[in-house]
Write a protein that holds these residues in place. Structure first.
Motif, PDB file in Angstrom:
ATOM      1  N   MET A  94       0.715  -1.209   0.133  1.00 34.53           N
ATOM      2  CA  MET A  94      -0.001   0.063   0.173  1.00 34.53           C
ATOM      3  C   MET A  94       0.783   1.222   0.039  1.00 34.53           C
ATOM      4  O   MET A  94       0.468   2.195  -0.554  1.00 34.53           O
ATOM      5  N   LYS A  95       2.015   1.009   0.768  1.00 35.39           N
ATOM      6  CA  LYS A  95       3.015   2.257   0.949  1.00 35.39           C
ATOM      7  C   LYS A  95       3.485   2.829  -0.513  1.00 35.39           C
ATOM      8  O   LYS A  95       3.304   3.808  -0.968  1.00 35.39           O
ATOM      9  N   GLU A  96       3.897   1.693  -1.409  1.00 31.22           N
ATOM     10  CA  GLU A  96       4.235   1.851  -2.487  1.00 31.22           C
ATOM     11  C   GLU A  96       3.480   2.345  -3.511  1.00 31.22           C
ATOM     12  O   GLU A  96       3.761   3.336  -4.190  1.00 31.22           O
ATOM     13  N   LEU A  97       2.131   1.966  -3.487  1.00 35.49           N
ATOM     14  CA  LEU A  97       1.094   2.492  -4.293  1.00 35.49           C
ATOM     15  C   LEU A  97       0.837   4.043  -3.905  1.00 35.49           C
ATOM     16  O   LEU A  97       0.753   4.784  -5.006  1.00 35.49           O
ATOM     17  N   ALA A 156      -0.656  -2.464  -8.317  1.00 35.08           N
ATOM     18  CA  ALA A 156      -1.970  -2.735  -7.819  1.00 35.08           C
ATOM     19  C   ALA A 156      -2.286  -3.971  -8.081  1.00 35.08           C
ATOM     20  O   ALA A 156      -2.996  -4.680  -7.320  1.00 35.08           O
ATOM     21  N   ARG A 157      -2.258  -4.489  -9.201  1.00 32.58           N
ATOM     22  CA  ARG A 157      -2.523  -6.138  -9.529  1.00 32.58           C
ATOM     23  C   ARG A 157      -1.600  -6.945  -8.617  1.00 32.58           C
ATOM     24  O   ARG A 157      -2.308  -7.854  -8.275  1.00 32.58           O
ATOM     25  N   SER A 158      -0.422  -6.883  -8.438  1.00 34.24           N
ATOM     26  CA  SER A 158       0.372  -7.684  -7.621  1.00 34.24           C
ATOM     27  C   SER A 158      -0.285  -7.544  -6.119  1.00 34.24           C
ATOM     28  O   SER A 158      -0.372  -8.745  -5.659  1.00 34.24           O
ATOM     29  N   MET A 159      -0.711  -6.463  -5.678  1.00 30.77           N
ATOM     30  CA  MET A 159      -1.372  -6.604  -4.518  1.00 30.77           C
ATOM     31  C   MET A 159      -2.631  -7.348  -4.415  1.00 30.77           C
ATOM     32  O   MET A 159      -2.849  -7.959  -3.129  1.00 30.77           O
ATOM     33  N   VAL A 160      -3.313  -7.197  -5.419  1.00 28.12           N
ATOM     34  CA  VAL A 160      -4.652  -7.955  -5.732  1.00 28.12           C
ATOM     35  C   VAL A 160      -4.580  -9.304  -5.689  1.00 28.12           C
ATOM     36  O   VAL A 160      -5.340 -10.303  -4.961  1.00 28.12           O
ATOM     37  N   ALA A 161      -3.336  -9.772  -6.233  1.00 28.07           N
ATOM     38  CA  ALA A 161      -3.001 -11.443  -6.267  1.00 28.07           C
ATOM     39  C   ALA A 161      -2.443 -11.949  -5.067  1.00 28.07           C
ATOM     40  O   ALA A 161      -2.832 -13.001  -4.958  1.00 28.07           O
ATOM     41  N   VAL A 162      -1.802 -10.940  -4.262  1.00 25.63           N
ATOM     42  CA  VAL A 162      -1.512 -11.587  -2.990  1.00 25.63           C
ATOM     43  C   VAL A 162      -2.662 -11.762  -1.997  1.00 25.63           C
ATOM     44  O   VAL A 162      -2.702 -12.776  -1.274  1.00 25.63           O
ATOM     45  N   VAL A 163      -3.567 -10.887  -2.135  1.00 20.82           N
ATOM     46  CA  VAL A 163      -4.715 -10.998  -1.406  1.00 20.82           C
ATOM     47  C   VAL A 163      -5.583 -12.046  -1.679  1.00 20.82           C
ATOM     48  O   VAL A 163      -5.886 -13.019  -1.511  1.00 20.82           O
TER      49      VAL A 163
END
Length: 84
Positions: free
Chosen positions: A1-4, A77-84
């Motif tokens: 989230m911080k990077e985003l 953002a896509r990598s964050m969604v993939a992790v969740v």
């Protein structure tokens, strides 16, 4: 989230800078086109056209940089969604 959030701030800053630069460039281009139309000197015409081309290249490079930041933001953002 911080990077985003960091990329969003960077994108917003670059976009604002680009808008300001575009407005200033449009003013300068208009002045150069007026001078280009008014003068009879071939040297002045060539100098004006070269400056107009340089301004257009600079604006395109900044636009490309903003697009790269948007792509990076989308990737994160896509990598964050993939992790969740």
């Amino acid at each position: 989230m911080k990077e985003l959030r960091k990329l969003e701030r960077k994108e917003k800053s670059k976009h604002k800078y680009l808008e300001l630069l575009m407005l200033e460039a449009n003013i300068e281009v208009s002045q150069l086109k007026y001078r280009l139309h008014k003068t009879r000197s071939q040297a002045v015409k060539m100098a004006c056209q070269a400056r107009i081309n340089a301004l257009e290249i600079t604006l395109q490079e900044l636009q490309d940089e903003i697009n790269n930041i948007k792509k990076e933001k989308t990737r994160i953002a896509r990598s964050m969604v993939a992790v969740v």
